[in-house]
Design an enzyme around this catalytic site. Structure first.
Site, PDB file in Angstrom:
ATOM      1  N   GLY A 123     -41.685  60.169 -51.455  1.00 25.71           N
ATOM      2  CA  GLY A 123     -42.592  59.868 -52.559  1.00 25.71           C
ATOM      3  C   GLY A 123     -42.880  58.386 -52.675  1.00 25.71           C
ATOM      4  O   GLY A 123     -44.000  57.975 -52.994  1.00 25.71           O
ATOM      5  N   GLN A 139     -40.426  63.149 -45.049  1.00 27.23           N
ATOM      6  CA  GLN A 139     -39.539  64.300 -44.975  1.00 27.23           C
ATOM      7  C   GLN A 139     -39.310  64.876 -46.372  1.00 27.23           C
ATOM      8  O   GLN A 139     -38.818  64.190 -47.264  1.00 27.23           O
ATOM      9  CB  GLN A 139     -38.188  63.899 -44.369  1.00 27.23           C
ATOM     10  CG  GLN A 139     -38.288  63.417 -42.934  1.00 27.23           C
ATOM     11  CD  GLN A 139     -36.974  62.883 -42.387  1.00 27.23           C
ATOM     12  OE1 GLN A 139     -36.953  62.098 -41.441  1.00 27.23           O
ATOM     13  NE2 GLN A 139     -35.847  63.294 -42.970  1.00 27.23           N
ATOM     14  N   GLN A 160     -37.224  60.273 -47.153  1.00 26.49           N
ATOM     15  CA  GLN A 160     -37.009  61.672 -47.491  1.00 26.49           C
ATOM     16  C   GLN A 160     -36.981  61.849 -49.003  1.00 26.49           C
ATOM     17  O   GLN A 160     -36.487  60.986 -49.731  1.00 26.49           O
ATOM     18  CB  GLN A 160     -35.687  62.154 -46.874  1.00 26.49           C
ATOM     19  CG  GLN A 160     -35.354  63.619 -47.098  1.00 26.49           C
ATOM     20  CD  GLN A 160     -34.363  63.851 -48.235  1.00 26.49           C
ATOM     21  OE1 GLN A 160     -33.839  62.897 -48.818  1.00 26.49           O
ATOM     22  NE2 GLN A 160     -34.085  65.103 -48.542  1.00 26.49           N
ATOM     23  N   SER A 161     -37.547  62.951 -49.491  1.00 26.63           N
ATOM     24  CA  SER A 161     -37.538  63.302 -50.901  1.00 26.63           C
ATOM     25  C   SER A 161     -38.173  62.168 -51.718  1.00 26.63           C
ATOM     26  O   SER A 161     -39.325  61.822 -51.493  1.00 26.63           O
ATOM     27  CB  SER A 161     -36.112  63.625 -51.349  1.00 26.63           C
ATOM     28  OG  SER A 161     -36.090  64.283 -52.589  1.00 26.63           O
ATOM     29  N   ALA A 162     -37.422  61.555 -52.653  1.00 27.74           N
ATOM     30  CA  ALA A 162     -37.997  60.437 -53.401  1.00 27.74           C
ATOM     31  C   ALA A 162     -38.333  59.269 -52.498  1.00 27.74           C
ATOM     32  O   ALA A 162     -39.236  58.479 -52.802  1.00 27.74           O
ATOM     33  CB  ALA A 162     -37.034  59.986 -54.500  1.00 27.74           C
TER      34      ALA A 162
END
Length: 516
Positions: free
Chosen positions: A212, A233, A207-209
């Protein structure tokens, strides 16, 4: 659901009796003694690399040493040093000796079960957070899967692209945090069969970073053959972009100078011996941008590589939350006036500001806070999720969700009094994990939604399709962009995502000059 369920009752009973003394496994480094927690078994604080301290600071992870006897695996490891002030209930429980992971499995699983594996990478802007906040007991028990949650180096301890430091590693990379994630993934591939997991069925999940990071892992030559699916996510690949090597190098030099290490000749020793607190202080004005591309670890910008087809093609599950940017607006400007909203739009979007204001007039929203949150949600997370998903869908099976619970709790310590933060960034985390950072417990209806989500995520990890018998069928996106909207008591298929988030506007030429 899981292969061990169908085994003879007598065999299960015998294994249950043997497990009364506590579960144990033997890894490539030695024997681990875990513990039973409810209907799951957990092995906590398992080392996947040698502590990156002393001369190993700012170096690629080194495999962990073997041990004799049985290692206790009933306590979680500390978090890695935090480079942002928000993110832990216990801010003092940190250490540079932090390269550990936790493994959760159904009770009485054993080698040979070949259960699907969900490999979790936490978010936090590459600067905060820890895998220990994301328990996998309920997921493991409910779905018959194995869950792995990892720590990795954060801030400039994890991402520092200085040639003085990188020239002595074969990849010429300063993305040590990404290297940690890959080392943990390789450890999982090599050892997860001992826990009952299938080394040929590992799903990246973040999720998020963390999402990424998965975008980077999808394209890194170092990860070929290590995973079979990916769940992203709130971190679409064309939003969570990696910096180029030149940008990362300039940022690293400015950081090193701020940390008191300006001289290239003495910089490696200076940085390796500097107190971590000094590095964290320097990062307040020079935050990290995360893993950089342009080296042997990450040759190309991940979003560009994926668009070109140069990536490890696997099925993808991707999604976002209905009002992602409420989180960021609430923490920075929770009570803007109507004029401050207009001023913010003018400052952000320049020549396109009047068009943005025409599409998002403050009078159309309950407050200027809601108007600004809508602008930033649509222009970033929502419409970038759409464009990233479409890129994936042209190449692999792709499934999209939107999380929409208008009463979801926010993160512990983040709630701003009087401000609606439901459906904001990170809201879905409490529904998928035994989460320690929730502002409050879930209601019964929210718990039911969370269990449905867990089953769908695990079904995707098992088969590449997130369908669960008896639940709403999850459509694969194609020419028509369809999402599964995840709402307590009303999960349903929707084709209105692009319209609701005004994605045609945000992808138009007129609005692009000021887009963040």
């Amino acid at each position: 659901m899981a292969s061990f369920v169908a085994r003879p009752t007598t065999a299960i009973a015998a294994r249950a009796a043997a497990a009364d003394s506590g579960p144990a496994v033997t890894t490539g480094q030695g024997r681990l003694a875990g513990q039973v927690n409810g209907q799951a078994e957990e092995f906590l604080g398992v080392p996947y690399a040698t502590p990156p301290v002393g001369s190993l600071r700012f170096r690629p992870p080194v495999p962990p040493a073997r041990w004799s006897g049985t290692r206790d695996a009933t306590r979680q490891a500390p978090a890695c040093p935090q480079f942002s002030p928000f993110g832990l209930r216990d801010p003092d429980d940190v250490s540079e000796d932090c390269l550990y992971l936790d493994v959760y499995r159904p009770r009485h699983a054993h080698p040979g079960d070949r259960l699907p594996v969900l490999f979790w990478i936490h978010g936090g802007g590459y600067s905060q957070g820890t895998g220990t906040q994301f328990g996998g007991r309920t997921m493991a028990d409910l779905t018959g899967s194995v869950v792995v949650s990892i720590n990795y180096r954060l801030g400039q301890l994890g991402y520092l692209a200085l040639s003085e430091l990188t020239r002595d590693n074969a990849l010429n990379s300063g993305s040590y945090g990404l290297m940690d994630q890959i080392a943990a993934l390789k450890w999982t591939r090599d050892n997860i069969a001992a826990f009952g997991g299938d080394p040929d069925d590992i799903t990246l999940w973040g999720q998020s970073a963390g999402s990424g990071s998965i975008c980077a892992m999808l394209t890194s030559p170092a990860t070929a053959g290590l995973f079979s699916r990916a769940i992203l996510q709130s971190g679409p690949c064309d939003l969570v972009r990696a910096p180029g090597k030149d940008q990362a190098t300039d940022e690293a030099r400015a950081f090193a100078a701020a940390a008191g290490c300006p001289d290239p000749d003495t910089r490696p020793e200076c940085l390796r011996t500097a107190p971590a607190a000094d590095l964290i202080t320097a990062a307040r004005t020079h935050p990290t941008s995360g893993p950089a591309f342009g080296d042997g670890l990450l040759p190309a910008q991940p979003s560009a590589a994926i668009a070109s087809g140069a990536w490890h093609k696997v099925p993808v599950l991707i999604g976002s939350n209905r009002a992602e940017s409420r989180f960021f607006v609430a923490l920075t400007q929770p009570h803007p006036t109507a004029q401050e909203y207009v001023d913010q739009i003018n400052a952000t979007y320049g020549n396109a500001a009047q068009q943005v204001l025409a599409h998002y007039p403050v009078a159309a929203y309950p407050s200027p806070y809601d108007a600004l949150s809508a602008v930033l949600t649509d222009s970033t997370f929502a419409c970038h999720t759409l464009s990233t998903a479409r890129t994936f869908a042209g190449q692999v099976p792709t499934y999209v969700y939107e999380f929409d619970d208008p009463h979801s709790p926010t993160l512990y310590g983040a709630q701003v009094p009087g401000v609606d933060m439901a459906n904001a960034h990170s809201a879905e985390l409490a529904y998928l994990h035994d989460f320690t950072m929730g502002e409050r417990p879930l209601t019964a209806a929210q718990t039911t939604l969370g269990n449905d989500m867990k089953r769908s995520w695990a079904a995707f990890a098992r088969t590449g399709v997130p369908d669960v018998p008896g639940e709403t069928r999850w459509p694969r996106i194609g020419a028509r962009y369809t999402t599964l909207t995840l709402t307590p008591g009303n999960t349903h298929v929707s084709t209105g995502f692009a319209t609701e988030h005004q994605c045609d506007f945000w992808t138009s030429e007129a609005s692009s000059p000021g887009a963040p």
